[in-house]
Design a protein around this motif. Structure first.
Motif, PDB file in Angstrom:
ATOM      1  N   SER A   2      33.649 -84.832  98.647  1.00 11.76           N
ATOM      2  CA  SER A   2      32.959 -86.068  98.243  1.00 11.76           C
ATOM      3  C   SER A   2      33.202 -87.218  99.207  1.00 11.76           C
ATOM      4  N   GLU A   3      34.362 -87.215  99.894  1.00 13.55           N
ATOM      5  CA  GLU A   3      34.679 -88.349 100.768  1.00 13.55           C
ATOM      6  C   GLU A   3      34.001 -88.245 102.136  1.00 13.55           C
ATOM      7  N   SER A  44      29.091 -83.670 110.381  1.00 10.98           N
ATOM      8  CA  SER A  44      30.227 -83.196 111.173  1.00 10.98           C
ATOM      9  C   SER A  44      31.515 -83.267 110.380  1.00 10.98           C
ATOM     10  N   HIS A  45      31.703 -84.363 109.657  1.00  9.77           N
ATOM     11  CA  HIS A  45      32.913 -84.512 108.835  1.00  9.77           C
ATOM     12  C   HIS A  45      32.922 -83.472 107.722  1.00  9.77           C
ATOM     13  N   LYS A  79      35.994 -94.264 108.788  1.00 12.19           N
ATOM     14  CA  LYS A  79      34.968 -93.455 108.132  1.00 12.19           C
ATOM     15  C   LYS A  79      34.501 -92.357 109.069  1.00 12.19           C
ATOM     16  N   PHE A  80      33.794 -91.398 108.507  1.00 11.32           N
ATOM     17  CA  PHE A  80      33.132 -90.325 109.255  1.00 11.32           C
ATOM     18  C   PHE A  80      34.116 -89.458 110.038  1.00 11.32           C
ATOM     19  N   SER A 102      22.505 -91.342 113.560  1.00 12.13           N
ATOM     20  CA  SER A 102      21.985 -92.217 112.504  1.00 12.13           C
ATOM     21  C   SER A 102      23.060 -93.123 111.927  1.00 12.13           C
ATOM     22  N   PHE A 103      24.333 -92.756 112.096  1.00 14.84           N
ATOM     23  CA  PHE A 103      25.443 -93.537 111.547  1.00 14.84           C
ATOM     24  C   PHE A 103      26.132 -94.368 112.631  1.00 14.84           C
ATOM     25  N   GLY A 104      25.561 -94.413 113.841  1.00 14.05           N
ATOM     26  CA  GLY A 104      26.201 -95.108 114.955  1.00 14.05           C
ATOM     27  C   GLY A 104      26.263 -96.610 114.756  1.00 14.05           C
ATOM     28  N   ASP A 105      27.190 -97.257 115.475  1.00 11.55           N
ATOM     29  CA  ASP A 105      27.347 -98.699 115.383  1.00 11.55           C
ATOM     30  C   ASP A 105      26.699 -99.438 116.547  1.00 11.55           C
TER      31      ASP A 105
END
Length: 556
Positions: free
Chosen positions: A16-17, A22-23, A146-147, A215-218
């Motif tokens: 769930s976390e 990838s994670h 995160k991730f 898509s999750f990049g900063d």
């Protein structure tokens, strides 16, 4: 390696976390486990992959004459008091103290340590150029880790520093380093973009960044439809598409704002060094502060406070306007404003607007330039392709440091004339832990990792349906011995498990080739399955090694 001897705690359910694939897969496939928030254990499979990635990095850096070394992870806090990097990273430092209450930190960077080492040990031009690197754990107290490894508090990083007597040697190494990083990423099977970067640190030059789309990049990247143009969003440029207005200027009016009225221009007050500067853009555009800083090189650009706005504009609502602005204020504007007439902007009285604003009648613009952020749908500079905006993640970056930067750190050497000269410095970094996650991100589907051959934990996964069966065990042991003699790294699933469990785990683990021994073991026949394509074929044991050589070569 027998799988029964290996710690591979696979999971059937997605944790769930874990928010990104990838994670999720690295946890499910038994590669990593979280020990604390943002802190992970590298289990045996992950360690094998990390060693292979690190070996590729070392191979390429060794090839350009770099020397591997190791800096300490614990650095004295006062060592960094004057360092720009520490000022940037202060909020994310891990601070510790010894039994005598001396202050230390877990190093997020060893930049000053490398520079001081060379400054103290290399005084003559005869010892330059010098190229050093390390593969070292780094520590950063991320506010929101995160991730998995993508934003963690402990991560493996490669740092490269080179020291030079002159600009020619510096440029040669800069080009070598760029080529080396490209080769490293290609050997790891990564797709990436190389973009020009920027920095908010004085004395840093020629910044390039290696970015992967995510898509999750900063980071935000601007790309053309066909991929011929890519840049970070704050450095991206687009084709000018303005049209000159044919409306005659109308008289300036100040009116109470109504619900159906919208402004067409917006102003921002900044201080360029000590000079108050008003930047005016179309209301539909977003200010690109990086372009403003590039317009004023070597100057400090900082936003005005509310009190400063009130001082120059008597604006109780904090709004600034170019209309009738003080002569003390320099007004600059985005290029698109030169085509506008009868503009609408906020007045310096709350609830009021100025209508029919025109330059130079109502305010004087000293300079026009591109100060806007590129938008989705803009055209490339040549007008051939449309631009789109996507998120990205930095894999690594490289830069050079100016003479002034070296002088500030007293990094110098004695040249052939006996004079003290600033040392020229090149730096690059590669996030090794991040590479691990990004390789999975680019080589996976929902239920399996598909490792490239170069970094896979094992070359092949041998799966006997029933290792307790004498025929299957005999054939399995024979082919494992053949493969190991041919220098293949083999993972043997010798567990007492159902075939479905073994196949599911093999898919998760992601070795490039799966070899299954089943009912045809007595005939000496095995099945080879290519993990990436799903193609399979049956062959005799005598043909196995030769077939593997062909398959692995084809898929490199």
């Amino acid at each position: 390696m027998k799988q029964s001897h290996l710690l591979v705690p696979t999971l059937r359910e997605t944790p769930s976390e874990a928010d990104v694939r990838s994670h999720q897969l690295l946890v499910r496939a038994g590669y990593i486990r979280q020990i604390a928030t943002g802190v992970y254990a590298y289990l045996p499979l992950a360690q094998r992959v990390m060693k292979k990635i690190t070996a590729i990095i070392k191979d390429e850096l060794d090839a350009i004459g770099a020397n591997e070394m190791q800096m300490p992870n614990i650095l004295p806090m006062d060592y960094w008091q004057d360092d720009a990097c520490r000022r940037l990273c202060t909020s994310s430092l891990f601070e510790v103290s010894d039994r005598n209450q001396r202050q230390y930190m877990l190093a997020p960077s060893q930049e000053k340590a490398f520079i001081e080492l060379v400054r103290n040990e290399v005084q003559s031009y005869r010892k330059l150029p010098l190229k050093l690197y390390q593969v070292q754990m780094k520590y950063r107290d991320e506010k929101k880790p995160k991730f998995g490894f993508l934003y963690s508090r402990e991560f493996l990083m490669t740092d490269f520093y080179s020291f030079h007597a002159g600009a020619v040697s510096l440029e040669q190494t800069y080009q070598q380093v760029e080529s080396s990083i490209k080769t490293i990423l290609a050997r790891c099977g990564l797709t990436y973009h190389l973009v020009l970067g920027h920095t908010n640190r004085v004395g840093i030059e020629k910044v390039k960044e290696f970015m992967a789309l995510a898509s999750f990049g900063d980071e935000q990247l601007c790309l053309s439809d066909q991929g011929t143009y890519v840049a970070t969003l704050d450095l991206a440029e687009a084709k000018y598409q303005g049209e000159t207005s044919d409306q005659p200027p109308l008289p300036l009016e100040k009116v109470a704002q109504t619900a159906d009225q919208e402004i067409t221009i917006r102003s921002y007050l900044y201080f360029v060094d000590e000079q108050p500067t008003l930047i005016v853009l179309r209301a539909s555009d977003q200010l690109n502060l990086e372009k403003v800083k590039l317009f004023y090189p070597e100057k400090q650009v900082i936003p005005a406070s509310k009190e400063q706005k009130q001082l120059y504009f008597d604006a109780t609502n904090g709004v600034v306007t170019p209309v009738h602005s003080s002569p003390e204020i320099t007004v600059i504007a985005d290029t698109y404003l030169q085509d506008l007439t009868n503009m609408t902007c906020y007045a310096d009285e709350e609830g009021y607007l100025y209508l029919n604003v025109n330059s130079p009648r109502d305010f004087h613009i000293s300079s026009y330039s591109d100060f806007r952020m590129v938008q989705e749908g803009d055209l490339m500079l040549d007008g051939e392709e449309t631009l789109r905006i996507e998120k990205g993640l930095k894999i690594g970056h490289m830069m050079t440091m100016s003479k002034e930067y070296s002088q500030a750190l007293s990094a110098q050497f004695i040249d052939e004339t006996g004079q003290a000269v600033p040392t020229r410095i090149c730096y690059c970094s590669i996030g090794v832990s991040r590479l691990l996650s990004l390789i999975v991100e680019q080589h996976c589907d929902e239920n399996k990792i598909q490792w490239p051959n170069t970094v896979a934990p094992f070359d092949a996964h041998v799966v006997p349906i029933d290792y307790q069966d004498s025929d299957q065990q005999q054939l399995t042991d024979e082919i494992v011995e053949q493969m190991e003699q041919a220098e293949y790294e083999v993972l043997l699933d010798d567990r007492v498990e159902r075939a479905g469990v073994k196949f599911a785990d093999a898919d998760l683990i992601g070795c490039p080739i799966r070899i299954t021994i089943g009912k045809k073991a007595k005939e000496g026949i095995v099945e080879i399955k290519l993990h990436q394509s799903g193609d399979s074929l049956e062959i005799r044991k005598e043909e196995l090694v030769a077939t593997l050589a062909i398959l692995t070569h084809t898929n490199e």
